[in-house]
Design an enzyme around this catalytic site. Sequence first.
Site, PDB file in Angstrom:
ATOM      1  N   HIS A  94     -46.019 -15.828  -7.109  1.00 38.99           N
ATOM      2  CA  HIS A  94     -46.733 -14.815  -8.205  1.00 38.99           C
ATOM      3  C   HIS A  94     -47.822 -15.022  -8.792  1.00 38.99           C
ATOM      4  O   HIS A  94     -47.905 -15.220  -9.938  1.00 38.99           O
ATOM      5  CB  HIS A  94     -45.383 -14.628  -9.347  1.00 38.99           C
ATOM      6  CG  HIS A  94     -45.354 -13.261  -9.976  1.00 38.99           C
ATOM      7  ND1 HIS A  94     -44.325 -12.591 -10.501  1.00 38.99           N
ATOM      8  CD2 HIS A  94     -46.414 -12.512 -10.360  1.00 38.99           C
ATOM      9  CE1 HIS A  94     -44.706 -11.483 -11.110  1.00 38.99           C
ATOM     10  NE2 HIS A  94     -45.806 -11.293 -10.894  1.00 38.99           N
TER      11      HIS A  94
ATOM     12  N   GLU B 221     -37.323 -15.969  -9.839  1.00 38.36           N
ATOM     13  CA  GLU B 221     -38.551 -16.681  -9.855  1.00 38.36           C
ATOM     14  C   GLU B 221     -38.194 -17.844 -11.116  1.00 38.36           C
ATOM     15  O   GLU B 221     -37.931 -17.333 -12.184  1.00 38.36           O
ATOM     16  CB  GLU B 221     -39.615 -15.549 -10.190  1.00 38.36           C
ATOM     17  CG  GLU B 221     -39.983 -14.943  -9.019  1.00 38.36           C
ATOM     18  CD  GLU B 221     -41.151 -13.775  -9.380  1.00 38.36           C
ATOM     19  OE1 GLU B 221     -41.694 -14.113 -10.576  1.00 38.36           O
ATOM     20  OE2 GLU B 221     -41.583 -12.982  -8.758  1.00 38.36           O
TER      21      GLU B 221
ATOM     22  N   ARG C  55     -42.980  -6.075  -7.129  1.00 38.31           N
ATOM     23  CA  ARG C  55     -42.140  -7.083  -8.003  1.00 38.31           C
ATOM     24  C   ARG C  55     -40.782  -7.406  -7.120  1.00 38.31           C
ATOM     25  O   ARG C  55     -40.471  -6.911  -6.291  1.00 38.31           O
ATOM     26  CB  ARG C  55     -41.551  -6.262  -9.247  1.00 38.31           C
ATOM     27  CG  ARG C  55     -42.231  -6.119 -10.553  1.00 38.31           C
ATOM     28  CD  ARG C  55     -42.062  -7.723 -11.176  1.00 38.31           C
ATOM     29  NE  ARG C  55     -42.985  -7.634 -12.345  1.00 38.31           N
ATOM     30  CZ  ARG C  55     -44.386  -7.842 -12.591  1.00 38.31           C
ATOM     31  NH1 ARG C  55     -45.089  -8.244 -11.572  1.00 38.31           N
ATOM     32  NH2 ARG C  55     -44.917  -7.652 -13.600  1.00 38.31           N
TER      33      ARG C  55
END
Length: 304
Positions: free
Chosen positions: A278, A260, A231
Site C-alpha cells: 500500500h 493489511e 482498495r
Amino acid sequence: MKVLVTELYNEAGQQMLKDKGVEVTLAYGKSHDELVAMVPEYDALIVRAATPVQKDFIDAGKNLKSIGMAGIGLNHIDVEYAKSKGIKVLNVPDGSTTAVSELAVGMILTTLRKIPKANKDVKNGTWEKTAYPGNEIKGKTIGICSLGKIGFRVAEILLAFGAKEILTYDPYLKQEIADKIGAKILPLEEVLKQADIVTIHTPLTPETKHMIGKDQIALMKDGSYLFNLGRGGIVEETALYEALKSGKLKGAGVDVMEVEPPKSSPLFELDNFTVTPHIGAGTEEAQIYISESLARQTLEALGL
Ligand SMILES: NC(=O)c1ccc[n+]([C@@H]2O[C@H](COP(=O)([O-])OP(=O)(O)OC[C@H]3O[C@@H](n4cnc5c(N)ncnc54)[C@H](O)[C@@H]3O)[C@@H](O)[C@H]2O)c1
Ligand SMILES: O=C(O)CC[C@@H](O)C(=O)O
C-alpha cells in the site's frame, strides 16, 4: 489546540501546525484501544489508511473538530456519523494522483516483463535470458475501472506507451471525460471480456466490494493481466489465486490487500503475482503536498 496524528505524517505539514502554536502528538504504532484512550484530549485527528475511525473512536473524540485523512480514500472512516456530531472530515483528493498512477504503470511493466523474478534469480546466481518471456503495453486493449483522477492519468500514460484503446467501467462517469482520451464506457462484463490488461482504481464501497470475483475473472481473456491499486476487498483474493495458479491470468499486481498487513497469503507463493505494501501515495512529492494541504484544512477547522 492539540492534534493527534496516528500514522506517518510528513514534517512539512507538522511544521505548519506547530507554526500556529498547535501541539502535535505523533502516536505512531499505537493500538486501536490506546488511540481511543488518548483521543478525548485532542481537538483534531490526522490518520492514514491503516487507522479505522468508526463510531467508538468518534464518540471518544469529545473535543474533535476535524478528522483528517492524509490521503484520498475515506472507506475506513464513518463520515456520516462524524458529520452528525459536527466533526469535519477532511482529505486531499488530488494529493496522490501522480504517485499512484505512476506506481500502477510501474507495476504493469514490472509484471508484464517478470522483473521481480528475474531480479531475484540473477541475484541467486542464475543468468537465463530465455526464462522471462514478456508482453508489451503497445497495441494492447486496456480496461480501467474506474476513470477517476487516478484511472484517467493511468490511461493517459498507457496511451503514450502505444496502448490500442481504453475501455472503462465507471457507472458515474461523465461522457465528456471519457471523450477527452477517446475511452469507451462499457458494462463491467464487456471491459473484462475485451481487455488484455485490466487495472482497478475504484473506491471501496458496498457496491464495489468483491466486484471482481470468480465469475468476473472467468470472463477475462485467457492470458490477460489484472491489477488492483484501488482498495483491498474489491478483488476477491481466493479467485485471484486460482486464476493465477491455473494460468487463466498470466500475471497480476496489487498495492492493496483485503487485510493489511496480511498475515500470510497463498498468493505470495506465486511468481506471477506482484505485491507492494500500500505504497501508492508513497512519494516525497505526494506526502509533502498531502501534509501541507491537510495542515491548512485542519488549521481552518480549528479556527486558526
Ligand atoms: N494504492 C494507494 O495507495 C491509493 C492511493 C490513493 C487512492 N487510492 C484509491 O484509489 C481510489 C480512486 O482514487 P481517485 O483519486 O481516482 O478518485 P476519484 O474520486 O477521482 O475517482 C473515483 C472514480 O470511481 C468511480 N466510481 C464510484 N463508484 C463506482 C462504482 N460503484 N463502480 C465503478 N466506479 C465507481 C467514480 O465515478 C470516479 O470516476 C480511491 O478511492 C482510493 O481507494 C489508492
Ligand atoms: O497512504 C495511505 O495511507 C493511504 C493512501 C491511499 O490509499 C489513499 O486513499 O489516499
